[in-house]
Write a protein that holds these residues in place. Sequence first.
Motif, PDB file in Angstrom:
ATOM      1  N   GLN A  60       0.833  -1.207   0.000  1.00  0.00           N
ATOM      2  CA  GLN A  60       0.000   0.000   0.000  1.00  0.00           C
ATOM      3  C   GLN A  60       0.868   1.258   0.000  1.00  0.00           C
ATOM      4  OE1 GLN A  60      -2.209  -0.758   3.587  1.00  0.00           O
ATOM      5  NE2 GLN A  60      -3.972  -1.580   2.477  1.00  0.00           N
ATOM      6  N   ARG A  61       1.934   1.225   0.786  1.00  0.00           N
ATOM      7  CA  ARG A  61       2.799   2.387   0.862  1.00  0.00           C
ATOM      8  C   ARG A  61       3.571   2.616  -0.436  1.00  0.00           C
ATOM      9  NH1 ARG A  61       0.740   1.140   4.791  1.00  0.00           N
ATOM     10  NH2 ARG A  61       0.356   2.414   6.610  1.00  0.00           N
ATOM     11  N   ARG A  62       3.971   1.541  -1.085  1.00  0.00           N
ATOM     12  CA  ARG A  62       4.667   1.687  -2.377  1.00  0.00           C
ATOM     13  C   ARG A  62       3.736   2.306  -3.413  1.00  0.00           C
ATOM     14  NH1 ARG A  62       7.614  -3.899  -1.673  1.00  0.00           N
ATOM     15  NH2 ARG A  62       9.541  -3.144  -0.718  1.00  0.00           N
ATOM     16  N   GLU A  63       2.473   1.897  -3.397  1.00  0.00           N
ATOM     17  CA  GLU A  63       1.499   2.492  -4.313  1.00  0.00           C
ATOM     18  C   GLU A  63       1.300   3.967  -3.991  1.00  0.00           C
ATOM     19  OE1 GLU A  63      -1.915  -0.019  -3.836  1.00  0.00           O
ATOM     20  OE2 GLU A  63      -1.040  -1.645  -5.017  1.00  0.00           O
ATOM     21  N   SER A  64       1.273   4.298  -2.700  1.00  0.00           N
ATOM     22  CA  SER A  64       1.124   5.701  -2.289  1.00  0.00           C
ATOM     23  C   SER A  64       2.318   6.525  -2.743  1.00  0.00           C
ATOM     24  CB  SER A  64       0.981   5.799  -0.772  1.00  0.00           C
ATOM     25  OG  SER A  64      -0.197   5.179  -0.341  1.00  0.00           O
ATOM     26  N   VAL A  65       3.515   5.965  -2.634  1.00  0.00           N
ATOM     27  CA  VAL A  65       4.723   6.670  -3.066  1.00  0.00           C
ATOM     28  C   VAL A  65       4.601   7.036  -4.544  1.00  0.00           C
ATOM     29  CG1 VAL A  65       7.194   6.364  -3.564  1.00  0.00           C
ATOM     30  CG2 VAL A  65       6.302   5.772  -1.312  1.00  0.00           C
ATOM     31  N   GLU A  66       4.165   6.091  -5.361  1.00  0.00           N
ATOM     32  CA  GLU A  66       4.003   6.359  -6.796  1.00  0.00           C
ATOM     33  C   GLU A  66       3.025   7.504  -7.034  1.00  0.00           C
ATOM     34  OE1 GLU A  66       2.857   2.828  -8.884  1.00  0.00           O
ATOM     35  OE2 GLU A  66       4.578   1.693  -8.122  1.00  0.00           O
ATOM     36  N   GLN A  67       1.902   7.461  -6.309  1.00  0.00           N
ATOM     37  CA  GLN A  67       0.890   8.502  -6.494  1.00  0.00           C
ATOM     38  C   GLN A  67       1.393   9.856  -5.999  1.00  0.00           C
ATOM     39  OE1 GLN A  67      -2.536   6.950  -4.472  1.00  0.00           O
ATOM     40  NE2 GLN A  67      -2.975   5.454  -6.073  1.00  0.00           N
ATOM     41  N   TYR A  68       2.080   9.876  -4.866  1.00  0.00           N
ATOM     42  CA  TYR A  68       2.601  11.144  -4.331  1.00  0.00           C
ATOM     43  C   TYR A  68       3.690  11.716  -5.227  1.00  0.00           C
ATOM     44  CZ  TYR A  68       0.079  10.136   0.020  1.00  0.00           C
ATOM     45  OH  TYR A  68      -0.881   9.868   0.958  1.00  0.00           O
ATOM     46  N   GLU A  69       4.516  10.841  -5.811  1.00  0.00           N
ATOM     47  CA  GLU A  69       5.552  11.328  -6.729  1.00  0.00           C
ATOM     48  C   GLU A  69       4.912  11.948  -7.962  1.00  0.00           C
ATOM     49  OE1 GLU A  69       7.947   7.825  -7.294  1.00  0.00           O
ATOM     50  OE2 GLU A  69       9.428   8.495  -5.813  1.00  0.00           O
ATOM     51  N   ALA A  70       3.869  11.314  -8.469  1.00  0.00           N
ATOM     52  CA  ALA A  70       3.172  11.846  -9.637  1.00  0.00           C
ATOM     53  C   ALA A  70       2.532  13.200  -9.329  1.00  0.00           C
ATOM     54  CB  ALA A  70       2.105  10.869 -10.117  1.00  0.00           C
ATOM     55  N   ALA A  71       2.122  13.381  -8.071  1.00  0.00           N
ATOM     56  CA  ALA A  71       1.483  14.636  -7.673  1.00  0.00           C
ATOM     57  C   ALA A  71       2.498  15.675  -7.192  1.00  0.00           C
ATOM     58  CB  ALA A  71       0.470  14.371  -6.568  1.00  0.00           C
ATOM     59  N   GLY A  72       3.778  15.294  -7.130  1.00  0.00           N
ATOM     60  CA  GLY A  72       4.808  16.241  -6.696  1.00  0.00           C
ATOM     61  C   GLY A  72       4.794  16.522  -5.202  1.00  0.00           C
ATOM     62  N   ARG A  73       4.383  15.559  -4.390  1.00  0.00           N
ATOM     63  CA  ARG A  73       4.294  15.737  -2.941  1.00  0.00           C
ATOM     64  C   ARG A  73       5.491  15.063  -2.254  1.00  0.00           C
ATOM     65  NH1 ARG A  73      -0.732  17.151  -0.800  1.00  0.00           N
ATOM     66  NH2 ARG A  73       0.613  17.523   0.987  1.00  0.00           N
ATOM     67  N   ALA A  74       6.644  15.694  -2.308  1.00  0.00           N
ATOM     68  CA  ALA A  74       7.900  15.124  -1.815  1.00  0.00           C
ATOM     69  C   ALA A  74       7.854  14.809  -0.324  1.00  0.00           C
ATOM     70  CB  ALA A  74       9.052  16.075  -2.109  1.00  0.00           C
ATOM     71  N   GLU A  75       7.179  15.648   0.470  1.00  0.00           N
ATOM     72  CA  GLU A  75       7.126  15.413   1.925  1.00  0.00           C
ATOM     73  C   GLU A  75       6.345  14.135   2.252  1.00  0.00           C
ATOM     74  OE1 GLU A  75       3.398  17.622   0.949  1.00  0.00           O
ATOM     75  OE2 GLU A  75       5.490  17.825   0.352  1.00  0.00           O
ATOM     76  N   LEU A  76       5.290  13.872   1.495  1.00  0.00           N
ATOM     77  CA  LEU A  76       4.514  12.655   1.714  1.00  0.00           C
ATOM     78  C   LEU A  76       5.264  11.421   1.207  1.00  0.00           C
ATOM     79  CD1 LEU A  76       0.935  13.933   0.807  1.00  0.00           C
ATOM     80  CD2 LEU A  76       1.890  13.536   3.069  1.00  0.00           C
TER      81      LEU A  76
END
Length: 148
Positions: A60-76
């Motif tokens: 779940q966290r790896r999927e979140s990382v992909e989504q946050y990277e796509a959204a440009g949310r480096a802190e998340l």
Amino acid sequence: MSDLNTQLRDAVKAAMRAGDKPRLATLRMVSAAIKQKEVDERRSLEDADVLAILDKMVKQRRESVEQYEAAGRAELVATERAEIEIIDEFLPQALTEAEIDEQVTAAIRETGAESVRDMGRVMALLKPQMQGRADMSAVSARVKQQLG
């Protein structure tokens, strides 16, 4: 109680003593997920069950990382990666690509699988051996590739 569950409880206590709040929060989240599963199923979980929960949380966290990277949310992204590192401490050492291929080949040979229709039997044999040590979707793709 499983050995993994005991290790997690000890890690929570150590994080509390050390005042490591991010680590403590992650470990409490893991403990809560395990406790929820125990309550839902009304039984104590074995190590295999705990591994499945940890594996799911990392996925779940790896999927979140992909989504946050796509959204440009480096802190998340940083937060999720830190949680993955903490959870990974309790998972067994990951299998190498060669080890995965070797086990997939052995499982196909052992089950006598000949086509993709036999994939369920192969995966049923591989899952207990690889849970928490390999991405099961990647293993599934390898099985499909070797059978197809």
